[in-house]
Design an enzyme around this catalytic site. Structure first.
Site: not given
Ligand code: NAP
Ligand code: GDD
Length: 350
Positions: A64, A87-89, A132, A134, A156, A160, A186, A191
């Site tokens: 990307l 994304a760098q997620s 997201t 977020e 992040y 977004k 999710h 995960r």
């Molecule tokens: P994830 O497991 O962290 O996957 C991120 C993907 O993006 C990986 O395939 C990663 O590739 C790829 N990527 C990172 N940098 C890239 C670059 N420069 N060019 C091309 N690909 C790149 O995330 P996810 O949980 O599946 O989430 C999918 C999307 O939904 C993300 O955009 C995230 O921000 C968004 N989102 C997630 C949640 C959630 O709760 N899971 C909620 C809301 C939105 P590598 O395998 O090479 O690292």
């Molecule tokens: N990662 C992590 N590690 N989070 C922790 C920890 C820990 O050891 N201890 C507590 N937390 C708290 C974080 O401070 C945050 O409030 C909550 O747990 C959830 O953290 P994450 O699981 O890292 O998810 P996130 O909510 O920050 O972000 C995820 O969800 C977003 C959607 O709301 C990611 O998937 C994002 O990419 C996505 O957009």
């Protein structure tokens, strides 16, 4: 046969979405970025080429941050749909690599949309942007819905936010069928291990097997609306099958704290957590044995925290007919059972 391009194919959502699209009979182009070690573990059971139902899977290389690779891929396959999941997620990490996060999560969406336009695909290619919850950050309304004002709290979320409005702008300015899915957290057995739910299910399974002494966590009082990733990719797909493009929240409408998640997981493994101390000195001990199972490590705190997320997915229910299928308990069971088996394999291979 319709063609779908999936960025972020190797990630949690990408790997579920690719399976969904193949089951719908699509030709699926999975965009993979170059990595120095394999990043294909979530796709390891998927064979490139024609599948048993006639669908097709093609792996292509791209990044990307690299417009030529995006132009080349879009130009070669002229997809009917692009799902931009790359994304760098990691929210915590985005404070350490803010510029990179902006490049991938913000500018990456612009590069894709502008490439679609330059290639003359605006009328053909439908676009899904992985937005997201977020974005709601320091929430201005409870629960959060499509009309809730955004208040991002991390590099992040700010990146977004740029991608969100870029998606809206290409819809309004150039007529691209472009949708934002504003997805609440999710999770699943796929995960990443850096996210709190998976860190807990895997850590607790390891701890029970004697492979780990305790779990070190950050803020236990943050609240999230956690659903199952398998349900959420269904919603992504539905958004691009409608007559008109629009933006939708996907959420369960239920909300729990990190502490609730911890207690649920430990209870399922036969422990009962009792808490003592406050702030960074807080500890969770097993009631029966007095063993310390959980401690706080401030390195997992965030410079700015999102304390409360809970979504209202009424619009998605009304317009898409979408609702989550998995309950919270089913989600935790799915993750925990997977991680118990993973730990058993780890022990066997020692
Ligand atoms: P994830 O497991 O962290 O996957 C991120 C993907 O993006 C990986 O395939 C990663 O590739 C790829 N990527 C990172 N940098 C890239 C670059 N420069 N060019 C091309 N690909 C790149 O995330 P996810 O949980 O599946 O989430 C999918 C999307 O939904 C993300 O955009 C995230 O921000 C968004 N989102 C997630 C949640 C959630 O709760 N899971 C909620 C809301 C939105 P590598 O395998 O090479 O690292
Ligand atoms: N990662 C992590 N590690 N989070 C922790 C920890 C820990 O050891 N201890 C507590 N937390 C708290 C974080 O401070 C945050 O409030 C909550 O747990 C959830 O953290 P994450 O699981 O890292 O998810 P996130 O909510 O920050 O972000 C995820 O969800 C977003 C959607 O709301 C990611 O998937 C994002 O990419 C996505 O957009």
């Amino acid at each position: 046969m319709k063609t779908s391009l999936v960025t972020g194919a190797t990630g949690q959502d990408g790997s579920y979405l690719i399976r969904k699209l193949l089951s719908e009979g699509r030709r699926v182009c999975a965009l993979i970025r170059r990595a120095s070690t394999s990043n294909m573990s979530r796709l390891s059971d998927l064979r490139e080429g024609i599948q048993s139902n006639g669908s097709e899977l093609i792996y292509c290389t791209g990044d990307l941050t690299d417009t030529p690779s995006l132009m080349r891929t879009l130009g070669e396959f002229e997809p009917d749909e692009v799902y931009n999941l790359a994304a760098q997620s990691d929210v915590r990490l985005s404070f350490d690599v803010p510029e990179f996060t902006g490049e991938v999560d913000g500018m990456g969406a612009l590069r894709l949309l502008e490439s679609i336009r330059r290639l003359g695909l605006t009328e053909k290619t439908r676009f899904y942007q992985a937005s997201t919850s977020e974005l709601f950050g320091d929430v201005r309304e409870k629960p959060q819905r499509e009309t809730t004002p955004f208040a991002p709290r991390s590099p992040y979320a700010i990146a977004k936010l740029f991608a969100y409005w870029t998606t809206v702008n290409y819809r309004e300015a150039f007529g691209v069928f472009a949708c934002n899915g504003i997805l609440f957290n999710h999770e699943s057995p796929l995960r990443g291990e850096n996210f709190v739910t998976r860190k807990i299910t895997l850590g607790a399974a390891r701890l029970r097997a004697g492979l780990q002494e305790k779990l070190l966590l950050g803020n236990l009082d943050a609240r999230r609306d956690w659903g199952h990733a398998q349900d959420y990719v269904e919603g992504m797909y539905l958004m691009l099958q409608q007559d008109k493009p629009d933006d939708y929240v996907l959420a369960t409408g239920e909300q729990r704290s990190v502490r609730d998640f911890l207690e649920t997981v430990f209870n399922k493994l036969g422990y009962e957590l009792v808490w003592s101390g406050t702030g960074a000195d807080e500890k969770g001990k097993d009631r029966k044995t007095g063993r310390v199972l959980v401690e706080i490590d401030p390195q997992f705190y965030r410079p700015a925290e999102v304390n409360y997320l809970c979504g209202d997915a009424t619009k998605a229910a009304d317009k898409l007919g979408w609702s989550p299928k998995h309950t919270f308990d089913e989600l935790v069971d799915d993750m925990l059972q997977h991680d118990i088996k993973q730990v058993e394999r780890e022990i066997l291979h020692r």
